[in-house]
Design a protein around this motif. Structure first.
Motif, short mmCIF file in Angstrom:
data_model
loop_
_atom_site.label_atom_id
_atom_site.label_comp_id
_atom_site.label_asym_id
_atom_site.label_seq_id
_atom_site.Cartn_x
_atom_site.Cartn_y
_atom_site.Cartn_z
N ALA A 68 40.98 62.74 39.56
CA ALA A 68 39.72 62.09 39.23
C ALA A 68 39.95 60.61 38.92
N LYS A 69 41.03 60.32 38.23
CA LYS A 69 41.33 58.94 37.89
C LYS A 69 41.69 58.13 39.14
N GLU A 70 42.35 58.77 40.10
CA GLU A 70 42.63 58.09 41.37
C GLU A 70 41.32 57.73 42.08
N PHE A 71 40.35 58.64 42.00
CA PHE A 71 39.04 58.37 42.59
C PHE A 71 38.39 57.15 41.92
N LEU A 72 38.44 57.10 40.60
CA LEU A 72 37.82 55.99 39.88
C LEU A 72 38.48 54.66 40.23
N LYS A 73 39.78 54.67 40.39
CA LYS A 73 40.49 53.44 40.73
C LYS A 73 40.07 52.91 42.10
N ILE A 74 39.73 53.83 42.99
CA ILE A 74 39.28 53.42 44.32
C ILE A 74 37.81 53.01 44.28
N ALA A 75 36.96 53.85 43.71
CA ALA A 75 35.52 53.60 43.68
C ALA A 75 35.18 52.29 42.97
N LEU A 76 35.94 51.97 41.92
CA LEU A 76 35.67 50.77 41.13
C LEU A 76 36.59 49.60 41.51
N SER A 77 37.32 49.74 42.59
CA SER A 77 38.14 48.63 43.06
C SER A 77 37.22 47.50 43.51
N ASP A 78 37.76 46.30 43.59
CA ASP A 78 36.94 45.15 43.99
C ASP A 78 36.25 45.39 45.33
N LYS A 79 36.94 46.04 46.25
CA LYS A 79 36.39 46.24 47.58
C LYS A 79 35.14 47.10 47.54
N TYR A 80 35.21 48.23 46.86
CA TYR A 80 34.09 49.17 46.90
C TYR A 80 33.04 48.90 45.81
N GLU A 81 33.46 48.31 44.71
CA GLU A 81 32.49 47.87 43.71
C GLU A 81 31.66 46.72 44.31
N GLY A 82 32.34 45.84 45.02
CA GLY A 82 31.64 44.74 45.68
C GLY A 82 30.71 45.22 46.78
N GLU A 83 31.14 46.23 47.51
CA GLU A 83 30.31 46.79 48.58
C GLU A 83 29.03 47.39 48.02
N LEU A 84 29.14 48.12 46.92
CA LEU A 84 27.97 48.73 46.30
C LEU A 84 26.99 47.65 45.83
N ALA A 85 27.52 46.59 45.23
CA ALA A 85 26.67 45.50 44.76
C ALA A 85 25.92 44.85 45.93
N LYS A 86 26.62 44.67 47.03
CA LYS A 86 26.02 44.01 48.20
C LYS A 86 24.94 44.87 48.84
N ILE A 87 25.21 46.15 48.99
CA ILE A 87 24.25 47.04 49.66
C ILE A 87 23.02 47.30 48.79
N ASN A 88 23.24 47.59 47.52
CA ASN A 88 22.13 48.01 46.65
C ASN A 88 21.55 46.90 45.78
N GLY A 89 22.17 45.73 45.78
CA GLY A 89 21.63 44.64 44.98
C GLY A 89 21.74 44.87 43.49
N VAL A 90 22.76 45.60 43.07
CA VAL A 90 22.96 45.88 41.65
C VAL A 90 24.07 44.99 41.10
N ILE A 91 24.06 44.82 39.78
CA ILE A 91 25.06 43.98 39.13
C ILE A 91 26.40 44.72 39.08
N PRO A 92 27.47 44.14 39.61
CA PRO A 92 28.78 44.80 39.57
C PRO A 92 29.41 44.67 38.19
N ASN A 93 30.53 45.38 37.99
CA ASN A 93 31.11 45.46 36.65
C ASN A 93 31.99 44.28 36.25
N LYS A 94 32.10 43.29 37.12
CA LYS A 94 32.87 42.09 36.75
C LYS A 94 32.22 40.85 37.36
N ASP A 95 32.30 39.75 36.62
CA ASP A 95 31.65 38.52 37.05
C ASP A 95 32.15 38.04 38.41
#
Length: 425
Positions: free
Chosen positions: A325-352
């Motif tokens: 589960a922790k490996e999943f979190l490290k991937i899902a919240l990585s800059d690549k995929y956190e940034g992708e979610l922000a771009k697609i959904n227009g939501v605020i990502p977890n880092k400036d």
């Protein structure tokens, strides 16, 4: 915190969500990158509207490549989720990873349902935005990880502002008020639609004042509405509300403020970006007139305080696949995929540093500057009962707007407020 997502043509959807989690029996050491996880399947609960199909596919591919394990996303509906989640956490095989509302995280952490994720924070969270990570911490322990967020902005009618002779959006609270007064003086429009019980905006104002809605009295929490800082926030609210024809005893959903704005005779309102979709549905012609800007604060260098709604991710304490589960979190919240979610959904990502992914999204660009100074309702398990109808904070607001002093209004609701804070969790 209950949330929803509305998407409208030409308007980037802003969304938020809720859910919960737990986690540990452990799978052993770090087996990522080897075949140690081959044959295993990780179950991840996400709320309807939270994670786009493309994001799920991309994260799934990266996860399977790294761990040789499978991930199964299960989309949950809002209706009945709390009972379903509570039941799931008590069973022998709960979902491994959950999406959980940021303000709900403390309640689940207190019950022992969430795994400690300090090592995930160490691995990937050194530069998480402090105001966003705060809700993932309970009793000084990292029981969740910040995923995505949204906050209120000013939605305004460009045509009305132009008719009033206003050439630029305001940068301070005083400029905002002056612009609204000018709209009232030079046009036939209602300057701002601000109902008396838009209480999440009021919470934002208290955050801007550095105020707390509760305080500790011995070993219990009690109302702090009599704090002069809370009173200052309410006086600001009252000043702006006086420019509105909205009812003093109703919230932004009664009627839907987006529908009122959609009629085309309101200069501005304070709301979530997705509320533009409500206005457009009521009147498609207004779409080209809608603009957005950050809620101005007392000074130009610091936006108004805002309530930060959003979601964390957590691992079930009863999960037998903690390390996976922790490996999943490290991937899902990585800059690549956190940034992708922000771009697609227009939501605020977890880092400036990832806010660059919001470029071109007018709503998100207006929301982002206020994030660093934002906050939430009190992050204590006892808070949940306070929000049940009739919400005493709303009662307090209406009392002030109807002529009582902030001190008198605070005294009026103190008994009910404290009674709710004392309810068994």
């Amino acid at each position: 915190m209950k949330r929803k997502l509305i998407t409208a043509i030409g308007v980037a959807g802003m969304m938020i969500s809720l859910a919960a989690c737990g986690g540990d029996n452990g799978d052993g050491g770090d087996k990522a990158g080897a075949d140690g996880y081959a044959g295993e399947t990780l179950t991840v609960w996400v709320m309807d509207g939270s994670s786009p199909d493309q994001w799920q596919k991309d994260v799934q591919a990266a996860f399977e490549k790294k761990t040789k394990a499978k991930v199964k996303f299960e989309v949950q509906q809002w209706n009945g989720i709390q009972q379903k989640l509570t039941t799931a956490l008590s069973e022998e095989n709960p979902p491994d990873v959950f999406e959980i509302g940021n303000t709900q995280t403390p309640a689940y952490a207190k019950t022992g349902g969430l795994a400690d994720l300090a090592d995930v924070k160490t691995a990937i969270g050194a530069d998480w935005t402090e105001s966003l990570n705060k809700s993932a911490v309970y009793d000084s322990k990292q029981y969740a990880v910040p995923w995505y967020f949204a906050n209120r902005v000013v939605l305004y009618n460009k045509k009305i502002w132009a008719e009033a002779g206003i050439k630029d959006t305001p940068k301070t609270r005083d400029e905002f008020y002056a612009d609204l007064k000018q709209i009232g003086e030079k046009t036939d429009a209602e300057p701002i639609y601000l109902p008396g019980q838009n209480w999440y905006h009021f919470v934002g104002l208290t955050i801007g004042e550095g105020a707390e809605l509760v305080k500790k009295d011995g070993d219990k929490y009690v109302s702090n509405l009599d704090d002069p800082k809370v009173a200052a926030a309410m006086e600001t609210y009252k000043k702006f509300q006086a420019l509105s024809k909205a009812p003093k005893d109703k919230d932004e959903a009664t009627p839907q403020q987006g529908e009122v704005f959609g009629k085309g005779n309101v200069g501005a309102f304070i709301g979530m970006g997705w509320e533009a979709g409500i206005a457009i549905k009521a009147n498609p012609k207004i779409e080209k007139e809608i603009g957005y800007f950050t809620i101005p604060g007392a000074t130009a260098d610091k936006p108004e305080g805002v309530f930060l709604g959003g979601s964390n991710l957590a691992v079930a304490a009863g999960s037998k696949k903690q390390e996976l589960a922790k490996e999943f979190l490290k991937i899902a919240l990585s800059d690549k995929y956190e940034g992708e979610l922000a771009k697609i959904n227009g939501v605020i990502p977890n880092k400036d540093a990832l806010q660059a992914n919001l470029k071109g999204n007018a709503v998100a660009e207006a929301a982002a500057p206020a994030v660093a100074g934002g906050g939430t309702t009190p992050l204590i398990p006892e808070w949940a009962a306070v929000e049940n109808a009739p919400n005493p904070v709303k009662t307090y607001m209406t009392a002030v707007l109807n002529g009582k002093s902030p001190a008198e209004a605070a005294k009026q609701v103190e008994g009910e407020f404290n009674k709710r804070l004392a309810q068994q969790q």
